[in-house]
Design a protein around this motif. Sequence first.
Motif: not given
Ligand code: ZN
Length: 346
Positions: A130-132, A134-136, A154-156, A310-312
């Motif tokens: 899940h993208h979020l 991933g961010h966490i 907190v992203s775009g 940022t996304d990676n």
């Molecule tokens: Zn993102």
Amino acid sequence: MSVSADSGPSAPLRSGPVRVLGIDTSCDDTGVGVVELLPDGRVQLLSNRVWSQTVHARYGGVMPELASREHVERIDEILQDALQEAGLTVTDLDAVAATSGPGLVGALLVGLMYGKGLAQALNVPFHAAHHLEGHIFAAASEAELRAPYLALVVSGGHTHLFDVPRDGEYRLVGATMDDAAGEAFDKIARLAGLGYPGGPAISEAAMRGDPNAVPFKEPLQGQKAFDFSFSGLKTAALLAHRGGARAEDLAASFQRAAVSFLVKTTVRAAQANERRTVVVSGGVAANGALREAFRATGLNVVFPGKGLNTDNGAMIALAGAAAIRAGRPASALNGSATAYAPLANA
Ligand code: ZN
Ligand code: KG4
């Protein structure tokens, strides 16, 4: 002919360190990273390579079809770069993770299909991420991430506040009612003629501006909930711009208002949920003023390491490593990409 839902091997076959490759192609960044899960449960970042697409600049926003095509053209090269940076070859990989959602479906499909194909060819487990999440988990590059904690993404595209009472359990405690925080930075930067992406442009211009020049009212004042809203700040910025406010002053004043609102709301949620640890991630977590304000709260605040806000792809590898460590089964190879996929499961 029936299509098998077989997921291939469900756990890495090798003992010792487990090398996990992560891929994210959810929007306009082609990201591939590699992490190593050590036998004692610690995780080490081995590489993180991102190709940020520039083709969208002339349109003032991401063009989904162009994003998909660019991912197709770049993914091989970025994967090779990530392996080289990690000092590995493809056969050293023990597991593959890729983002399956949320995001632009066409863009997601490129990384997802690539990841599944690679896992199948190598006969290693595949984990849809899940993208979020991933961010966490980008913050796991800096500190071991064990529940309970609170997570602000907190992203775009997102401004979501989760309570994480147990590892893998996400309870949504607040979200934006209109724009995402990064979106507000981008729109106000465009309004002030500061360029794209707006976040870095605003924080740079803010250094030369007066944060008291434009009086922004704090959004959702007096709310008992932990929600976010940026439309009022956007309107106030528009009026100030029309009234002749300097771009630097607008940037400094908006940044201060947005940071104060994000921090206060998160601190209230941490108190209400009795959490001492807060993860702050996503593109906006790169903001220096936001980091400083969070550090001053006295909470144990964890941010992603450099290049992981940022996304990676490394954040997806970190989420994959956490799934493997938790003993989660591998994902089915016939799962698809989803544009809308809530993370909250509690
Ligand atoms: Zn993102
Ligand atoms: O996480 P991300 O790469 O993409 C999404 O998943 O949406 O975040 C991109 C967002 C953009 O809106 C960008 O303006 C913002 O993060 N951003 C920042 C900073 N660096 C990037 N916002 C504020 N301050 C920054 N230094």
